[in-house]
Write a protein that holds these residues in place. Structure first.
Motif, short mmCIF file in Angstrom:
data_model
loop_
_atom_site.label_atom_id
_atom_site.label_comp_id
_atom_site.label_asym_id
_atom_site.label_seq_id
_atom_site.Cartn_x
_atom_site.Cartn_y
_atom_site.Cartn_z
N THR A 141 0.85 -1.16 0.15
CA THR A 141 0.11 0.15 0.15
C THR A 141 1.00 1.30 -0.20
O THR A 141 2.06 1.09 0.13
CB THR A 141 -0.79 0.20 1.30
N TRP A 142 0.11 2.51 -0.41
CA TRP A 142 0.91 3.67 -0.16
C TRP A 142 1.48 4.07 1.30
O TRP A 142 2.67 4.45 1.17
CB TRP A 142 0.11 4.82 -0.55
N GLN A 151 13.30 2.87 1.67
CA GLN A 151 13.88 3.63 0.77
C GLN A 151 13.15 3.46 -0.63
O GLN A 151 12.95 2.43 -1.20
CB GLN A 151 15.36 3.22 0.43
N VAL A 152 12.66 4.76 -1.09
CA VAL A 152 11.77 4.79 -2.34
C VAL A 152 12.79 5.43 -3.59
O VAL A 152 13.33 6.49 -3.20
CB VAL A 152 10.74 5.72 -2.05
N ALA A 170 -0.08 9.12 -5.86
CA ALA A 170 0.13 9.04 -4.24
C ALA A 170 -0.80 10.13 -3.56
O ALA A 170 -1.38 9.53 -2.47
CB ALA A 170 1.60 9.34 -4.22
N TYR A 171 -0.78 11.28 -3.96
CA TYR A 171 -1.81 12.29 -3.54
C TYR A 171 -3.06 11.87 -3.66
O TYR A 171 -4.17 11.85 -2.57
CB TYR A 171 -1.39 13.55 -4.35
N GLN A 190 6.08 13.29 3.76
CA GLN A 190 6.62 11.96 4.34
C GLN A 190 7.18 11.20 3.18
O GLN A 190 8.14 10.84 3.38
CB GLN A 190 5.67 11.47 5.01
N PHE A 191 6.41 11.26 2.06
CA PHE A 191 6.78 10.18 0.88
C PHE A 191 8.22 10.89 0.45
O PHE A 191 9.20 10.15 0.22
CB PHE A 191 5.82 10.40 -0.15
N PHE A 192 8.18 12.03 0.23
CA PHE A 192 9.53 12.78 -0.34
C PHE A 192 10.65 12.42 0.57
O PHE A 192 12.00 12.48 0.08
CB PHE A 192 9.35 14.18 -1.05
#
Length: 337
Positions: A141-142, A151-152, A170-171, A190-192
């Motif tokens: 999940t996202w 790590q993305v 994602a948004y 948080q994602f970035f």
């Protein structure tokens, strides 16, 4: 690894199809035949493998006999700017519609480029989560992307069209889950923070991931399939909430007559079948292999956020967009090359 359901999304997608032809920079060239003229194809980074089969198939047709090609592949935004700045192009295929709009504004592509039954689109896809073989970190999940230690890998959204699709996926997934716009932006923050590398293009990001960097790559579904076809040790997950990707194609105003014939060929069942074999979803719903391309349970489109003109202003304006501010806060450049 794929979660259930992408047919619905694709059924809707196929009706809104993708018919764009792209010309750009930084790529390869190919030739075959002799006497039908030479076409310049400028495209974003990921469909190169598809064109390795599509071009020879077109050259076997009456319309394609003797037609030769020069080809250029790179980050979608960079390719569009290159054509606007003088890179020769007969056909351009980009990741997203605004990169064609730039060429309309520059007087290089007709404003009626998307006035066809496909609305200017040539392929569809969805945003997927590409993981290591066996999915050792159980990323599904996202929310899993912002867990400690994950790590993305994600391209830079100020050069890569694919990265912009990823960000809006994602948004939008947060909005689909009932969160407010502010909460969705907080998720992107948080994602970035978990993004380890931001390459210029989706293809560069795939290479970074398959070379061993990161735990998960956010990318096109077709890029995951390409990696698997090349024997890379990856799996992929289609999140329940994901965005329908629609890729545009167009001919330039000064394009040779064979350019239109080439774009028409790309929309034939033969052309669409080749795209599908390379991991793209066809724009014709009747051609979709639902056993290979399931429909996600929570699909959405860019129109849910007001369409690309609004999204580009609100999210990706290099100075004032919400994503630009997040990136700047992390020390990442948002300047256009």
């Amino acid at each position: 690894m794929r979660t259930k359901g992408i047919g619905l999304l694709l059924a809707v997608a196929a009706l809104v199809a993708v018919a764009g032809v792209v010309a750009g920079c930084g790529g390869t060239s190919s030739a075959s035949g002799g006497g039908g003229g030479k076409l310049s194809l400028v495209a974003y980074s990921t469909p190169q493998e598809a064109y390795e089969q599509l071009i020879p198939a077109f050259q076997k047709t009456a319309a394609g006999k003797g037609v030769t090609f020069s080809q250029s592949y790179g980050a979608s935004g960079d390719q569009s700017r290159a054509v606007a700045n003088g890179l020769p192009a007969d056909v351009v295929e980009f990741s997203l519609e605004p990169d064609v709009t730039k060429l309309v504004d520059a007087g290089l592509v007709s404003s009626s480029w998307n006035q066809d039954q496909w609305h200017g689109f040539v392929t569809n896809s969805v945003v997927a989560l590409v993981v290591r073989k066996g999915n050792p970190k159980n990323i599904r999940t996202w929310d899993d992307l912002i867990k400690p230690g994950v790590q993305v890998i994600e391209p830079n959204p100020f050069s890569s069209g694919g990265a912009r699709w990823n960000v809006m996926a994602a948004y939008g997934a947060q909005i689909k889950q009932g969160k407010t716009p502010d909460q969705a932006l907080a998720y992107l923050q948080q994602f970035f923070k978990h993004v380890a590398v931001q390459d210029k293009s989706a293809r560069d990001a795939l290479q970074t991931f398959t070379s061993g960097k990161g735990d998960v790559l956010v990318s096109y579904e077709n890029e995951a399939i390409t990696a698997q076809q090349k024997g890379k040790a990856v799996d992929y997950v289609i999140p329940d909430q994901t965005i329908l990707i629609q890729n545009p194609i167009a001919v330039t105003k000064d394009a040779k007559s064979s350019a239109k014939a080439f774009v028409a060929f790309l929309h034939t069942p033969e052309g669409q079948k080749i795209f599908q074999e390379k991991g793209y979803r066809p724009v014709d719903a009747e051609l979709l292999d639902k056993s290979k391309f399931p429909t996600p349970s929570g699909p959405f489109t860019i129109s849910d956020f007001g369409g690309w003109p609004k999204v580009m202003k609100d999210f990706f304006d290099p100075q004032n967009g919400s994503v630009a501010k997040i990136e700047q806060g992390l020390g990442v450049s948002t300047a256009k090359s």
